[in-house]
Design a protein around this motif. Structure first.
Motif, PDB file in Angstrom:
ATOM      1  N   GLN A  19       0.815  -1.206   0.000  1.00 53.77           N
ATOM      2  CA  GLN A  19       0.000   0.000   0.000  1.00 53.77           C
ATOM      3  C   GLN A  19       0.851   1.261   0.000  1.00 53.77           C
ATOM      4  O   GLN A  19       0.524   2.251  -0.667  1.00 53.77           O
ATOM      5  CB  GLN A  19      -0.939  -0.013   1.217  1.00 53.77           C
ATOM      6  CG  GLN A  19      -2.021   1.056   1.163  1.00 53.77           C
ATOM      7  CD  GLN A  19      -2.901   0.940  -0.071  1.00 53.77           C
ATOM      8  OE1 GLN A  19      -3.502  -0.104  -0.307  1.00 53.77           O
ATOM      9  NE2 GLN A  19      -2.965   1.993  -0.868  1.00 53.77           N
TER      10      GLN A  19
ATOM     11  N   ASN B  98       0.736   4.020  -2.929  1.00 58.19           N
ATOM     12  CA  ASN B  98       0.512   5.434  -2.608  1.00 58.19           C
ATOM     13  C   ASN B  98       1.602   6.306  -3.222  1.00 58.19           C
ATOM     14  O   ASN B  98       1.331   7.431  -3.683  1.00 58.19           O
ATOM     15  CB  ASN B  98       0.469   5.639  -1.096  1.00 58.19           C
ATOM     16  CG  ASN B  98      -0.767   5.019  -0.453  1.00 58.19           C
ATOM     17  OD1 ASN B  98      -1.746   4.736  -1.143  1.00 58.19           O
ATOM     18  ND2 ASN B  98      -0.723   4.796   0.840  1.00 58.19           N
ATOM     19  N   THR B  99       2.828   5.773  -3.226  1.00 59.81           N
ATOM     20  CA  THR B  99       3.937   6.513  -3.851  1.00 59.81           C
ATOM     21  C   THR B  99       3.689   6.689  -5.345  1.00 59.81           C
ATOM     22  O   THR B  99       3.895   7.779  -5.901  1.00 59.81           O
ATOM     23  CB  THR B  99       5.268   5.756  -3.626  1.00 59.81           C
ATOM     24  OG1 THR B  99       5.485   5.587  -2.222  1.00 59.81           O
ATOM     25  CG2 THR B  99       6.433   6.513  -4.238  1.00 59.81           C
TER      26      THR B  99
ATOM     27  N   GLU C 102       0.799   6.746  -6.848  1.00 61.11           N
ATOM     28  CA  GLU C 102      -0.293   7.706  -7.011  1.00 61.11           C
ATOM     29  C   GLU C 102       0.199   9.138  -6.836  1.00 61.11           C
ATOM     30  O   GLU C 102      -0.205  10.047  -7.575  1.00 61.11           O
ATOM     31  CB  GLU C 102      -1.407   7.415  -5.986  1.00 61.11           C
ATOM     32  CG  GLU C 102      -2.141   6.104  -6.178  1.00 61.11           C
ATOM     33  CD  GLU C 102      -3.124   6.146  -7.344  1.00 61.11           C
ATOM     34  OE1 GLU C 102      -3.244   7.203  -7.994  1.00 61.11           O
ATOM     35  OE2 GLU C 102      -3.770   5.115  -7.605  1.00 61.11           O
TER      36      GLU C 102
END
Length: 594
Positions: A59, A63-64, A66
């Motif tokens: 996750q 997230n990185t 995104e």
């Protein structure tokens, strides 16, 4: 372990440096990411591995990705993707592979890996993951279908999808869903090929020796699947599902005709086939487009009559409850359709009532339809027929509490003299444990319709019921009736005659307390007696009763000196958390907040 972690982190450094160099991240952010990645990597290499650690790492990396995507869009920089995103995606896939290898039985983990690669990964990588997942979980048809759809929709490979469906059928040779989706896929592929051919012809492009297969274009491959499926899986419902899929595509007329012929020849004893054939008459070609509402209504009525003729034909050879159910449902559906043409509405109602009566006469009408039937009769004002049907239906389904309840409600609503005897019949047939609803209904009816003497006799009988719930509920009704008909003195007399006759409900005592409080000069001794009795029965778990008792003593007719004793008794009597809630309420009462 440290060497492995260090090697993984060193592999990340070029990508992080590139992020800083192109201005997507600051130096401080890069250092923070590296620190976080180090901590997460070490967690993955502990002696006892935890699935949540893998998920947290994945996750974090997603997230990185995104964040990088948002930063690129903001500054308008769209280069060096292979140097920045690609290593991160590879790393996430590596963590996913390690996780799915260790927790192979976790389907959700596999699906998360698939979802990630559909969004971020390559199509080749997606295909490999799907094959690995199916190797571990070949017993789950839904995964085979999902994998085939991914090949068809995401990788644009109908050949791979076909191979997956064929493999799925080896593991699940009689699975309806697999066959349906395989059938749908082949028709979609045929439609796609037809569109491609049409576009090439319109553009007048010479495709050389390449020729589109006429068998695929005409849906012959789908027909092969249909014949194989129909041979292995029997039942009109399944064949109809295949027919509905084929009907979506405009080039499958021959295939639809073939399925229809098989359906009629092989399943003439199945009500679903007849139901389908009847409803087809609604869509059959009729009169040309009509302008007036009456003209359209007349055409609709003719179509519905043709449907009914099919149902009538079916009943000649298949006179069963299931067949009548299909017929009645069709009539109800048409009856409920809105129309502004009164003639059509009346014809639909007449048709519905006729079919209901015929099914009833054949003793093949389902219980659920009697309620609808009675509602139609009542709305039409046919009280005589409604009374007859209500009585007959209750006797026919004599073990059904719901049927008795609705029939009795109908007779009570119509103020029928047959309601009284039917109440007695109901209590004879229904089991004691299920009789509460009938007793309550009869109590309301008796209070409204019978003489005081008859009602008194009913209550005396009810309080002696061996079913505790019935006896307790009748006591409440008895007290209510006594107060309404004889005032306070009669209610007090009824209460005194019952207050030692268990079982009780809390509402019984609260009802009497309310009656006492409604008097011009309430007797505190009577109120205390009621509170003491209700607390004796329900004071172990209901703190609100104690608070109400204290409030009464604090009132105009009470004695505040008694509050301390009541508080002490409450704390000693109440169980568990009830004591804490009581203490809180008592404090609020003392401070004037309640």
């Amino acid at each position: 372990m440290a060497d492995i972690v260090q090697q993984r982190l060193e592999d990340r450094i070029p990508g992080l440096e590139q992020l800083e160099r192109v201005g997507l991240f600051t130096n401080k952010e890069v250092k923070s990411m590296l620190k976080r990645s180090t901590a997460l990597e070490y967690k993955l290499h502990r002696a006892i591995q935890c699935k949540d650690d893998f998920i947290t790492y994945i996750q974090f990396e997603i997230n990185t990705l995104e964040l990088i995507k948002k930063r690129r869009a903001r500054i308008g920089y769209h280069f060096k993707r292979e140097e920045i995103e690609y290593p991160i995606i590879q790393g996430i896939n590596s963590v996913f592979r390690r996780a799915t290898s260790k927790w192979q039985e976790d389907v959700q983990l596999w699906l998360s890996h698939v979802a990630f690669n559909k969004k971020w990964g390559s199509k080749t990588q997606l295909s490999k993951i799907l094959l690995s997942m199916l190797a571990i979980h070949p017993d789950k048809p839904a995964l085979w279908i999902m994998a085939a759809k991914c090949e068809m929709e995401d990788r644009n490979s109908s050949e791979s999808a076909r191979h997956l469906f064929l493999r799925a059928l080896r593991f699940h040779p009689e699975n309806k869903k697999v066959y349906l989706e395989y059938f749908r896929m082949e028709l979609m592929h045929a439609e796609k090929m037809r569109k491609q051919q049409q576009e090439l012809e319109q553009a007048k492009i010479d495709v050389g020796e390449y020729q589109f297969s006429p068998e695929i274009l005409s849906g012959k491959l789908a027909e092969v699947i249909y014949r194989d499926a129909a041979q292995k899986i029997k039942g009109a419902e399944f064949v109809l599902s295949l027919l509905q899929i084929a009907a979506i595509f405009d080039f499958t007329k021959d295939l639809q005709d073939t399925i229809l012929q098989d359906l009629q020849s092989q399943y003439s004893d199945d009500c679903l086939m007849w139901d389908f054939m009847a409803k087809r008459e609604l869509d059959s070609a009729g009169a040309p487009e009509l302008q007036s509402a009456k003209g359209r209504a007349s055409d609709t009525d003719r179509r519905e009559e043709r449907c009914c003729l099919v149902y009538e034909e079916a009943l000649k050879s298949l006179n069963s409850e299931a067949m009548w159910t299909c017929y009645v449902k069709f009539c109800f559906e048409r009856y409920k359709r809105k129309t502004n043409v009164t003639e059509l509405k009346e014809k639909r109602k007449e048709r519905l009532l006729r079919v209901l009566q015929s099914a009833h006469d054949a003793q093949l009408l389902q219980e659920t339809f009697y309620k609808n039937w009675l509602q139609v009769l009542l709305s039409s004002g046919d009280t005589i027929t409604a009374t007859q049907i209500a009585t007959t239906a209750a006797q026919r389904f004599s073990q059904s509490v719901e049927m008795w309840s609705f029939s009795l409600q109908t007779l009570v609503h119509l103020k029928s003299p047959e309601a009284g005897p039917l109440f007695q019949e109901a209590l004879k047939h229904i089991s004691l444990k299920e009789s509460l609803a009938i007793w309550q209904m009869q109590a309301d009816w008796s209070m409204a319709s019978q003489t005081p003497k008859e009602t008194e006799a009913f209550f005396q009988k009810g309080i002696l019921s061996p079913v505790p719930a019935v006896s307790a509920a009748i006591k409440e009704k008895y007290l209510e009736w006594s107060y309404k008909t004889g005032g306070y003195k009669r209610a007090r007399k009824t209460f005194v005659s019952l207050h030692e006759h268990r079982p009780f409900t809390k509402e019984f005592f609260l009802q009497m307390i309310q009656i006492e409080k409604e008097q011009e000069t309430p007797k505190m001794s009577n109120l205390r007696d009621c509170y003491e009795r209700v607390l004796r029965e329900f004071g172990f778990s209901d703190e609100s009763l104690w608070i109400d008792y204290i409030k009464e003593e604090l009132g105009r007719h009470g004695n505040p000196e008694n509050c301390g004793k009541i508080h002490w008794r409450a704390v000693k009597t109440l169980d568990g958390e009830s004591v804490e809630r009581f203490t809180t309420l008592y404090t609020l009462l003392q401070t004037g907040n309640i």
